[in-house]
Motif scaffolding. Structure first.
Motif, mmCIF file in Angstrom:
data_model
loop_
_atom_site.group_PDB
_atom_site.id
_atom_site.type_symbol
_atom_site.label_atom_id
_atom_site.label_comp_id
_atom_site.label_asym_id
_atom_site.label_seq_id
_atom_site.Cartn_x
_atom_site.Cartn_y
_atom_site.Cartn_z
ATOM 1 N N ASN A 21 0.806 -1.193 0.113
ATOM 2 C CA ASN A 21 0.090 -0.850 0.037
ATOM 3 C C ASN A 21 0.385 1.552 0.007
ATOM 4 O O ASN A 21 0.444 2.122 -0.059
ATOM 5 N N ASP A 22 2.342 1.126 -0.202
ATOM 6 C CA ASP A 22 3.143 2.421 0.009
ATOM 7 C C ASP A 22 3.651 2.479 -1.148
ATOM 8 O O ASP A 22 4.197 3.501 -1.116
ATOM 9 N N GLY A 23 3.398 1.861 -2.201
ATOM 10 C CA GLY A 23 3.979 1.638 -3.448
ATOM 11 C C GLY A 23 5.187 0.834 -3.936
ATOM 12 O O GLY A 23 5.314 0.445 -5.170
ATOM 13 N N TYR A 24 5.708 0.249 -3.258
ATOM 14 C CA TYR A 24 6.709 -0.647 -3.085
ATOM 15 C C TYR A 24 5.760 -2.069 -3.565
ATOM 16 O O TYR A 24 4.791 -2.535 -3.409
ATOM 17 N N SER A 25 6.666 -2.870 -3.888
ATOM 18 C CA SER A 25 6.334 -4.486 -3.736
ATOM 19 C C SER A 25 7.285 -5.542 -2.840
ATOM 20 O O SER A 25 8.343 -5.109 -2.926
ATOM 21 N N MET A 26 6.608 -6.624 -2.956
ATOM 22 C CA MET A 26 7.819 -7.762 -2.899
ATOM 23 C C MET A 26 7.351 -9.138 -2.331
ATOM 24 O O MET A 26 6.147 -9.058 -3.293
ATOM 25 N N PRO A 27 8.112 -9.670 -3.212
ATOM 26 C CA PRO A 27 7.990 -11.158 -3.782
ATOM 27 C C PRO A 27 7.094 -12.334 -3.112
ATOM 28 O O PRO A 27 7.358 -11.729 -1.586
ATOM 29 N N GLN A 28 6.474 -12.818 -3.067
ATOM 30 C CA GLN A 28 5.193 -13.294 -2.803
ATOM 31 C C GLN A 28 5.978 -14.675 -2.223
ATOM 32 O O GLN A 28 4.981 -15.267 -0.697
ATOM 33 N N ILE A 29 7.171 -14.982 -2.743
ATOM 34 C CA ILE A 29 7.752 -16.611 -1.730
ATOM 35 C C ILE A 29 9.233 -15.958 -1.384
ATOM 36 O O ILE A 29 9.816 -15.706 -1.909
ATOM 37 N N GLY A 30 9.452 -16.869 -0.185
ATOM 38 C CA GLY A 30 10.759 -15.906 0.205
ATOM 39 C C GLY A 30 10.618 -17.489 1.771
ATOM 40 O O GLY A 30 10.354 -17.901 1.589
ATOM 41 N N LEU A 31 12.275 -16.927 1.708
ATOM 42 C CA LEU A 31 12.821 -17.908 2.175
ATOM 43 C C LEU A 31 12.849 -17.549 4.337
ATOM 44 O O LEU A 31 13.548 -16.271 4.594
ATOM 45 N N GLY A 32 12.095 -18.221 4.930
ATOM 46 C CA GLY A 32 12.238 -18.042 6.290
ATOM 47 C C GLY A 32 13.718 -18.423 7.221
ATOM 48 O O GLY A 32 13.450 -19.784 6.384
ATOM 49 N N VAL A 33 13.920 -17.932 8.090
ATOM 50 C CA VAL A 33 15.266 -18.759 7.914
ATOM 51 C C VAL A 33 15.267 -18.217 10.117
ATOM 52 O O VAL A 33 16.107 -18.873 10.538
ATOM 53 N N TYR A 34 14.352 -18.870 10.650
ATOM 54 C CA TYR A 34 14.452 -18.836 12.220
ATOM 55 C C TYR A 34 14.596 -20.051 12.285
ATOM 56 O O TYR A 34 13.783 -21.011 11.519
ATOM 57 N N GLN A 35 14.720 -20.188 12.916
ATOM 58 C CA GLN A 35 15.415 -21.507 13.592
ATOM 59 C C GLN A 35 16.483 -22.131 12.746
ATOM 60 O O GLN A 35 17.322 -23.398 13.366
#
Length: 269
Positions: free
Chosen positions: A10-24
């Motif tokens: 909603n701020d004009g930027y876009s983000m990839p729909q698939i990302g890598l989570g690095v928890y643990q």
């Protein structure tokens, strides 16, 4: 060309729909896992102060000449304006990147009643150009309403526990009404439904793994996902979601897995 679907914020930027989570993911494995993910086509990495691997995420990102969307999060001990701003500076220094794409309040901590003040600090950081997008994690509808009502600034995202056993329909509907992107953490529900007969039937019909079916279910709903893994094989599998789709019958079948007690993790920390 690398497959990397995006969602508009909603701020004009876009983000990839698939990302890598690095928890643990241990510190000594993080940088290599990040570079491996980038080589496979991942264009987003999600970390947090509490994960203890921001420095290694930065190392992995810098090792590749690619534009990677990086998210990190402010931990519970850094609520309040001054503490939040210092926490951001510390995270930014550990990451060692030229900019930060997304900064989140990790948990609302309503018992301390500082999340609005903390949100104002993030707004300041964004206005100063220190971070591109700001959002929250694990916020309820009531808490989101309060942020919006008291500051006039709608979070770009809310990152929440979400999987077929806990689809969070009411919260996702609120997000859509207010143009807040939903990021699903624990999108596979810690594997609790990978062996479910419903998932198995859909997987057999498409010739895919149960995990791929569940992750594709998130994408069909327009959600972002950050599955984590320490396995190179599953890392590739979790990203190979582009050449098939679920139909309305598949989605209806998976919808039957929702349960009133489907939440796995504590509602607050």
């Amino acid at each position: 060309m690398t497959y990397s679907p995006t969602v508009q914020l909603n701020d004009g930027y876009s983000m990839p729909q698939i990302g890598l989570g690095v928890y643990q993911i241990p510190e000594n494995e993080t940088a290599e896992m990040v570079t491996r993910a980038i080589d496979l086509g991942y264009r987003a990495v999600d970390t947090a102060t509490i994960y203890g691997n921001e420095r290694e995420v930065g190392e992995g990102v810098r090792a590749r000449d690619e534009t990677i969307f990086v998210t990190t999060k402010l931990w519970n001990d850094a609520h309040g304006r001054g503490a939040a701003r210092q926490a951001f500076e510390d995270s930014f220094a550990r990451l060692g990147l030229d900019w930060l794409d997304l900064y989140l309040i990790h948990w609302p901590q309503p018992q301390h009643d500082l999340y609005v003040e903390t949100w104002r600090a993030l707004i300041e950081l964004r206005e100063e150009g220190r971070v591109r997008s700001i959002g929250v994690s694990n916020f309820t509808v009531a808490q989101l309403r309060r942020l919006i009502d008291e500051t006039g600034v709608v979070p770009a995202v809310n990152q929440i526990e979400l999987h077929p056993a806990f689809p969070q329909d009411e919260l996702v509907d609120f997000h859509r009404e207010h143009d807040i992107a939903t990021i699903s953490w624990s999108p596979l529900g810690r594997g609790a439904i990978l062996d479910d007969p419903v998932i198995a039937q859909v997987a057999a019909r498409h010739g895919r793994s149960p995990a791929q079916i569940i992750l594709r279910w998130h994408l069909e709903r327009g959600l972002c996902i950050i599955p984590k893994t320490r396995s190179p094989e599953r890392l590739a599998e979790n990203f190979a979601l582009h050449d098939f789709a679920l139909d309305s019958d598949d989605m209806a079948s998976i919808a039957t897995l929702a349960r009133a007690d489907g939440r796995i993790f504590a509602e607050s920390m």
